[in-house]
Design a protein around this motif. Sequence first.
Motif, PDB file in Angstrom:
ATOM      1  N   PRO A 139     -11.802  -3.801   3.047  1.00  0.00           N
ATOM      2  CA  PRO A 139     -12.575  -2.696   2.465  1.00  0.00           C
ATOM      3  C   PRO A 139     -11.939  -1.327   2.694  1.00  0.00           C
ATOM      4  N   GLN A 140     -11.303  -1.123   3.847  1.00  0.00           N
ATOM      5  CA  GLN A 140     -10.665   0.156   4.124  1.00  0.00           C
ATOM      6  C   GLN A 140      -9.511   0.422   3.165  1.00  0.00           C
ATOM      7  N   THR A 141      -8.702  -0.587   2.930  1.00  0.00           N
ATOM      8  CA  THR A 141      -7.571  -0.448   2.014  1.00  0.00           C
ATOM      9  C   THR A 141      -8.076  -0.211   0.600  1.00  0.00           C
ATOM     10  N   LYS A 142      -9.088  -0.974   0.183  1.00  0.00           N
ATOM     11  CA  LYS A 142      -9.669  -0.790  -1.148  1.00  0.00           C
ATOM     12  C   LYS A 142     -10.147   0.646  -1.325  1.00  0.00           C
ATOM     13  N   ASP A 143     -10.870   1.146  -0.343  1.00  0.00           N
ATOM     14  CA  ASP A 143     -11.429   2.490  -0.417  1.00  0.00           C
ATOM     15  C   ASP A 143     -10.333   3.547  -0.526  1.00  0.00           C
ATOM     16  N   LYS A 144      -9.307   3.431   0.306  1.00  0.00           N
ATOM     17  CA  LYS A 144      -8.220   4.412   0.302  1.00  0.00           C
ATOM     18  C   LYS A 144      -7.487   4.436  -1.033  1.00  0.00           C
ATOM     19  N   ILE A 145      -7.129   3.271  -1.547  1.00  0.00           N
ATOM     20  CA  ILE A 145      -6.350   3.230  -2.785  1.00  0.00           C
ATOM     21  C   ILE A 145      -7.217   3.624  -3.975  1.00  0.00           C
ATOM     22  N   GLU A 146      -8.501   3.264  -3.956  1.00  0.00           N
ATOM     23  CA  GLU A 146      -9.398   3.662  -5.045  1.00  0.00           C
ATOM     24  C   GLU A 146      -9.556   5.180  -5.105  1.00  0.00           C
ATOM     25  N   ARG A 147      -9.754   5.818  -3.954  1.00  0.00           N
ATOM     26  CA  ARG A 147      -9.882   7.285  -3.932  1.00  0.00           C
ATOM     27  C   ARG A 147      -8.619   7.956  -4.448  1.00  0.00           C
ATOM     28  N   LEU A 148      -7.471   7.466  -4.022  1.00  0.00           N
ATOM     29  CA  LEU A 148      -6.202   8.031  -4.466  1.00  0.00           C
ATOM     30  C   LEU A 148      -6.029   7.864  -5.975  1.00  0.00           C
ATOM     31  N   PHE A 206       0.813  -1.213   0.000  1.00  0.00           N
ATOM     32  CA  PHE A 206       0.000   0.000   0.000  1.00  0.00           C
ATOM     33  C   PHE A 206       0.848   1.265   0.000  1.00  0.00           C
ATOM     34  N   THR A 207       1.835   1.338   0.865  1.00  0.00           N
ATOM     35  CA  THR A 207       2.633   2.552   0.996  1.00  0.00           C
ATOM     36  C   THR A 207       3.426   2.854  -0.269  1.00  0.00           C
ATOM     37  N   ALA A 208       4.127   1.870  -0.792  1.00  0.00           N
ATOM     38  CA  ALA A 208       4.930   2.076  -2.009  1.00  0.00           C
ATOM     39  C   ALA A 208       4.047   2.411  -3.202  1.00  0.00           C
ATOM     40  N   THR A 209       2.895   1.743  -3.302  1.00  0.00           N
ATOM     41  CA  THR A 209       1.986   2.007  -4.407  1.00  0.00           C
ATOM     42  C   THR A 209       1.386   3.405  -4.292  1.00  0.00           C
ATOM     43  N   SER A 210       0.991   3.794  -3.098  1.00  0.00           N
ATOM     44  CA  SER A 210       0.432   5.138  -2.888  1.00  0.00           C
ATOM     45  C   SER A 210       1.442   6.210  -3.283  1.00  0.00           C
ATOM     46  N   LEU A 211       2.676   6.018  -2.903  1.00  0.00           N
ATOM     47  CA  LEU A 211       3.729   6.971  -3.249  1.00  0.00           C
ATOM     48  C   LEU A 211       3.938   7.038  -4.756  1.00  0.00           C
ATOM     49  N   ALA A 212       3.938   5.886  -5.419  1.00  0.00           N
ATOM     50  CA  ALA A 212       4.107   5.843  -6.871  1.00  0.00           C
ATOM     51  C   ALA A 212       2.943   6.545  -7.581  1.00  0.00           C
ATOM     52  N   VAL A 213       1.733   6.373  -7.071  1.00  0.00           N
ATOM     53  CA  VAL A 213       0.563   7.040  -7.659  1.00  0.00           C
ATOM     54  C   VAL A 213       0.686   8.546  -7.480  1.00  0.00           C
ATOM     55  N   ARG A 214       1.039   8.984  -6.274  1.00  0.00           N
ATOM     56  CA  ARG A 214       1.170  10.426  -6.006  1.00  0.00           C
ATOM     57  C   ARG A 214       2.251  11.081  -6.867  1.00  0.00           C
ATOM     58  N   VAL A 268      -5.532   7.048 -12.252  1.00  0.00           N
ATOM     59  CA  VAL A 268      -4.810   5.793 -12.458  1.00  0.00           C
ATOM     60  C   VAL A 268      -5.830   4.662 -12.414  1.00  0.00           C
ATOM     61  N   GLY A 269      -5.767   3.769 -13.377  1.00  0.00           N
ATOM     62  CA  GLY A 269      -6.704   2.649 -13.430  1.00  0.00           C
ATOM     63  C   GLY A 269      -6.492   1.655 -12.303  1.00  0.00           C
ATOM     64  N   VAL A 297       1.328   3.321 -13.508  1.00  0.00           N
ATOM     65  CA  VAL A 297       0.525   3.247 -14.724  1.00  0.00           C
ATOM     66  C   VAL A 297      -0.854   2.674 -14.401  1.00  0.00           C
ATOM     67  N   LEU A 298      -0.879   1.670 -13.546  1.00  0.00           N
ATOM     68  CA  LEU A 298      -2.125   1.086 -13.067  1.00  0.00           C
ATOM     69  C   LEU A 298      -1.877   0.421 -11.729  1.00  0.00           C
ATOM     70  N   VAL A 299      -2.963   0.151 -11.024  1.00  0.00           N
ATOM     71  CA  VAL A 299      -2.877  -0.470  -9.703  1.00  0.00           C
ATOM     72  C   VAL A 299      -3.710  -1.744  -9.712  1.00  0.00           C
ATOM     73  N   LEU A 300      -3.136  -2.789  -9.169  1.00  0.00           N
ATOM     74  CA  LEU A 300      -3.821  -4.068  -9.021  1.00  0.00           C
ATOM     75  C   LEU A 300      -4.100  -4.310  -7.548  1.00  0.00           C
ATOM     76  N   ILE A 301      -5.328  -4.713  -7.254  1.00  0.00           N
ATOM     77  CA  ILE A 301      -5.730  -4.962  -5.876  1.00  0.00           C
ATOM     78  C   ILE A 301      -6.218  -6.402  -5.781  1.00  0.00           C
ATOM     79  N   ALA A 302      -5.818  -7.079  -4.733  1.00  0.00           N
ATOM     80  CA  ALA A 302      -6.288  -8.450  -4.506  1.00  0.00           C
ATOM     81  C   ALA A 302      -7.770  -8.420  -4.159  1.00  0.00           C
ATOM     82  N   THR A 303      -8.489  -9.428  -4.593  1.00  0.00           N
ATOM     83  CA  THR A 303      -9.932  -9.474  -4.373  1.00  0.00           C
ATOM     84  C   THR A 303     -10.310  -9.589  -2.898  1.00  0.00           C
TER      85      THR A 303
END
Length: 102
Positions: A44-53, A21-29, A59-60, A34-40
């Motif tokens: 829900p909290q992590t999904k929500d945070k990364i989706e909003r960002l 999460f941290t490294a991906t959030s930094l890369a998005v910011r 970023v897809g 280019v895109l973000v992959l999330i495990a199914t």
Amino acid sequence: MNNLLNLLGIARKAGKLALGFTATSLAVRKGRAVLVLIATDTSPQTKDKIERLCRRHQVGVYYVADRNALGRALGKTSQAVIGLLSPEIGEALKTQLMARTE
């Protein structure tokens, strides 16, 4: 699904992934992701945070396998959030993801 996970393994070896999460959030910011992959099975909290960002930075976001399958593809025990840093591999992954949904 195996082709997608194989591409992720190649991207990992090439150093083109932000893992977690941290490294991906930094890369998005920073505009590097280019895109973000999330495990199914990510929380829900992590999904929500990364989706909003990702929405904010245009970023897809794609949901793929569970955390254990993603982790195995990357040589780890589990992985919930992955940021892809390579446009070329990103296009190949998008093609795999679109073929999977059809």
